[in-house]
Design a protein around this motif. Structure first.
Motif, PDB file in Angstrom:
ATOM      1  N   ILE A 180       0.946  -1.522   0.164  1.00  0.00           N
ATOM      2  CA  ILE A 180      -0.122   0.398  -0.033  1.00  0.00           C
ATOM      3  C   ILE A 180       0.912   1.213  -0.014  1.00  0.00           C
ATOM      4  O   ILE A 180       0.254   1.566  -0.824  1.00  0.00           O
ATOM      5  N   ILE A 181       1.635   1.577   0.847  1.00  0.00           N
ATOM      6  CA  ILE A 181       2.931   2.729   1.128  1.00  0.00           C
ATOM      7  C   ILE A 181       3.513   3.616  -0.327  1.00  0.00           C
ATOM      8  O   ILE A 181       4.005   3.714  -1.012  1.00  0.00           O
ATOM      9  N   THR A 182       4.225   1.507  -0.269  1.00  0.00           N
ATOM     10  CA  THR A 182       5.138   1.298  -2.066  1.00  0.00           C
ATOM     11  C   THR A 182       4.032   1.770  -2.998  1.00  0.00           C
ATOM     12  O   THR A 182       4.906   3.392  -3.657  1.00  0.00           O
ATOM     13  N   TYR A 183       3.408   1.676  -3.372  1.00  0.00           N
ATOM     14  CA  TYR A 183       2.256   1.852  -4.747  1.00  0.00           C
ATOM     15  C   TYR A 183       2.263   3.127  -4.516  1.00  0.00           C
ATOM     16  O   TYR A 183       1.825   4.533  -5.784  1.00  0.00           O
ATOM     17  N   SER A 184       1.703   3.279  -3.250  1.00  0.00           N
ATOM     18  CA  SER A 184       1.072   5.056  -2.932  1.00  0.00           C
ATOM     19  C   SER A 184       1.846   6.049  -3.219  1.00  0.00           C
ATOM     20  O   SER A 184       1.797   6.838  -3.981  1.00  0.00           O
ATOM     21  N   LEU A 185       3.396   5.519  -2.704  1.00  0.00           N
ATOM     22  CA  LEU A 185       4.118   6.689  -2.588  1.00  0.00           C
ATOM     23  C   LEU A 185       5.151   6.856  -3.595  1.00  0.00           C
ATOM     24  O   LEU A 185       5.232   8.084  -5.058  1.00  0.00           O
ATOM     25  N   TYR A 186       4.813   5.802  -5.104  1.00  0.00           N
ATOM     26  CA  TYR A 186       5.304   5.848  -6.270  1.00  0.00           C
ATOM     27  C   TYR A 186       4.407   6.369  -6.713  1.00  0.00           C
ATOM     28  O   TYR A 186       5.407   7.285  -8.275  1.00  0.00           O
ATOM     29  N   GLY A 187       2.865   6.579  -6.913  1.00  0.00           N
ATOM     30  CA  GLY A 187       2.748   7.211  -7.756  1.00  0.00           C
ATOM     31  C   GLY A 187       2.480   8.075  -7.584  1.00  0.00           C
ATOM     32  O   GLY A 187       1.880   8.988  -8.364  1.00  0.00           O
ATOM     33  N   PHE A 188       2.731   8.885  -5.871  1.00  0.00           N
ATOM     34  CA  PHE A 188       2.548   9.888  -5.905  1.00  0.00           C
ATOM     35  C   PHE A 188       3.611  10.415  -6.232  1.00  0.00           C
ATOM     36  O   PHE A 188       3.735  12.107  -6.643  1.00  0.00           O
ATOM     37  N   TYR A 189       4.763  10.793  -6.335  1.00  0.00           N
ATOM     38  CA  TYR A 189       5.825  10.316  -6.617  1.00  0.00           C
ATOM     39  C   TYR A 189       5.538  11.248  -8.479  1.00  0.00           C
ATOM     40  O   TYR A 189       6.173  13.268  -9.292  1.00  0.00           O
ATOM     41  N   TRP A 190       5.480  10.658  -9.303  1.00  0.00           N
ATOM     42  CA  TRP A 190       4.546  10.286 -10.738  1.00  0.00           C
ATOM     43  C   TRP A 190       3.994  11.458 -10.897  1.00  0.00           C
ATOM     44  O   TRP A 190       4.520  12.667 -11.910  1.00  0.00           O
ATOM     45  N   PHE A 191       2.930  11.944 -10.552  1.00  0.00           N
ATOM     46  CA  PHE A 191       1.629  12.813 -10.000  1.00  0.00           C
ATOM     47  C   PHE A 191       2.557  14.119  -9.577  1.00  0.00           C
ATOM     48  O   PHE A 191       1.994  15.398 -10.652  1.00  0.00           O
ATOM     49  N   TYR A 192       3.044  14.367  -9.310  1.00  0.00           N
ATOM     50  CA  TYR A 192       4.178  15.780  -8.457  1.00  0.00           C
ATOM     51  C   TYR A 192       4.891  16.136  -9.642  1.00  0.00           C
ATOM     52  O   TYR A 192       4.865  16.802  -9.961  1.00  0.00           O
ATOM     53  N   ALA A 193       5.836  15.151  -9.504  1.00  0.00           N
ATOM     54  CA  ALA A 193       6.807  15.323 -10.869  1.00  0.00           C
ATOM     55  C   ALA A 193       6.272  16.262 -12.121  1.00  0.00           C
ATOM     56  O   ALA A 193       5.881  17.168 -13.035  1.00  0.00           O
ATOM     57  N   ILE A 194       4.586  15.788 -12.189  1.00  0.00           N
ATOM     58  CA  ILE A 194       4.229  15.875 -13.721  1.00  0.00           C
ATOM     59  C   ILE A 194       3.422  16.793 -13.443  1.00  0.00           C
ATOM     60  O   ILE A 194       3.563  17.758 -14.631  1.00  0.00           O
ATOM     61  N   ARG A 195       2.552  17.395 -13.223  1.00  0.00           N
ATOM     62  CA  ARG A 195       1.633  17.932 -12.684  1.00  0.00           C
ATOM     63  C   ARG A 195       2.027  19.457 -12.200  1.00  0.00           C
ATOM     64  O   ARG A 195       1.771  20.786 -12.597  1.00  0.00           O
ATOM     65  N   TYR A 196       3.316  19.232 -11.435  1.00  0.00           N
ATOM     66  CA  TYR A 196       3.777  20.370 -11.242  1.00  0.00           C
ATOM     67  C   TYR A 196       5.265  20.550 -12.329  1.00  0.00           C
ATOM     68  O   TYR A 196       6.309  21.441 -12.008  1.00  0.00           O
ATOM     69  N   LYS A 197       5.494  20.073 -12.389  1.00  0.00           N
ATOM     70  CA  LYS A 197       6.861  20.185 -14.112  1.00  0.00           C
ATOM     71  C   LYS A 197       8.362  20.442 -13.646  1.00  0.00           C
ATOM     72  O   LYS A 197       8.560  20.918 -13.599  1.00  0.00           O
ATOM     73  N   ASN A 198       8.262  19.634 -12.400  1.00  0.00           N
ATOM     74  CA  ASN A 198       9.390  19.006 -11.856  1.00  0.00           C
ATOM     75  C   ASN A 198      10.778  18.871 -12.181  1.00  0.00           C
ATOM     76  O   ASN A 198      10.393  17.394 -12.373  1.00  0.00           O
ATOM     77  N   PRO A 199      11.578  18.392 -13.341  1.00  0.00           N
ATOM     78  CA  PRO A 199      12.271  17.784 -13.397  1.00  0.00           C
ATOM     79  C   PRO A 199      13.612  17.238 -13.468  1.00  0.00           C
ATOM     80  O   PRO A 199      13.747  15.982 -13.370  1.00  0.00           O
ATOM     81  N   LEU A 200      13.266  17.672 -11.204  1.00  0.00           N
ATOM     82  CA  LEU A 200      14.238  16.781 -10.978  1.00  0.00           C
ATOM     83  C   LEU A 200      13.798  15.912 -10.398  1.00  0.00           C
ATOM     84  O   LEU A 200      13.869  14.537 -10.818  1.00  0.00           O
ATOM     85  N   VAL A 201      12.706  15.985  -9.863  1.00  0.00           N
ATOM     86  CA  VAL A 201      11.589  14.608  -9.442  1.00  0.00           C
ATOM     87  C   VAL A 201      11.503  14.093 -10.408  1.00  0.00           C
ATOM     88  O   VAL A 201      11.767  12.935 -10.319  1.00  0.00           O
TER      89      VAL A 201
END
Length: 227
Positions: free
Chosen positions: A45-66
């Motif tokens: 649960i925590i693994t897939y949730s965090l992994y999906g969140f990081y992808w969402f954050y990187a794309i949603r906020y266009k953060n090239p580093l993340v």
């Protein structure tokens, strides 16, 4: 000056806060799972949730580093499956409960769990590099990783996520060789991810592969030294 602006944009206060909070969430979730012995489902649960969140954050906020750190960590995590196989089948040290979907010798969530941790440590490595330079950052992160990940290992044991056979020198529930291995892995991160937001996709994939191979080499070295 332009490079400096890009670096600052990748390391803005909001993103730093998000990474630190998500790291705290991972530790807190692991602690609760450990105290309550909740079993491997909570790891998924925590693994897939965090992994999906990081992808969402990187794309949603266009953060090239993340974005680059997610890709880097994913490649390294996939190749880490070979290290898990070495620990499980070759030296017979690591044990998984086998109650979840498996890939080779590892739970299916494991590559993504590694990606999450590598992203968290890698981001901190970027912060340290900007503050202290690459050499000091590597040493500090190596020390921090040698302490942080074994804590995670200890909690994982009591949570029933995985554990190690008590056939080698241990610190709590983490073998000494694992502590050495994790320190070596963390030590490599600052130099591999330096200026990660400026990496091309091809370079990011290549560096992730190097990190994945280094994880296996670190396991060999650590077990030879402290196993």
């Amino acid at each position: 000056m332009e490079t400096e602006k890009k670096l600052i944009a990748g390391l803005d206060k909001k993103t730093t806060l998000v990474i630190l909070i998500s790291s705290g969430v991972l530790v807190g979730w692991s602690l609760i799972s450990s105290v309550m012995n909740l079993g491997p489902i909570t790891a998924s649960i925590i693994t897939y949730s965090l992994y999906g969140f990081y992808w969402f954050y990187a794309i949603r906020y266009k953060n090239p580093l993340v974005l680059r750190l997610v890709i880097f960590g994913t490649v390294a995590g996939i190749l880490e499956l070979a290290t898990d196989h070495y620990l499980v089948e070759t030296i017979n040290s690591l044990v998984y409960p086998g109650k979840e979907l498996m890939i080779w010798s590892s739970p299916a969530y494991m590559p993504f769990a590694w990606s999450n941790v590598i992203l968290q440590l890698g981001f901190i490595g970027v912060l340290l590099t900007r503050r202290f330079g690459i050499l000091k950052a590597s040493l500090i992160l190596g020390l921090a990783g040698g302490m942080y990940i074994p804590l995670y290992e200890h909690l994982a044991n009591n949570a029933g996520w995985w554990w190690y056979k008590n056939n080698t020198l241990m610190v709590f529930n983490a073998p000494v060789y694992v502590i050495v291995c994790e320190a070596l892995i963390s030590l490599s991160l600052p130099i591999l991810i330096q200026n990660a937001e400026e990496h091309s996709l091809k370079k990011t994939l290549s560096l992730g592969a190097i990190e994945g191979i280094w994880i296996l080499v670190s396991a060999f070295l650590a077990f030879s030294i402290a196993g």
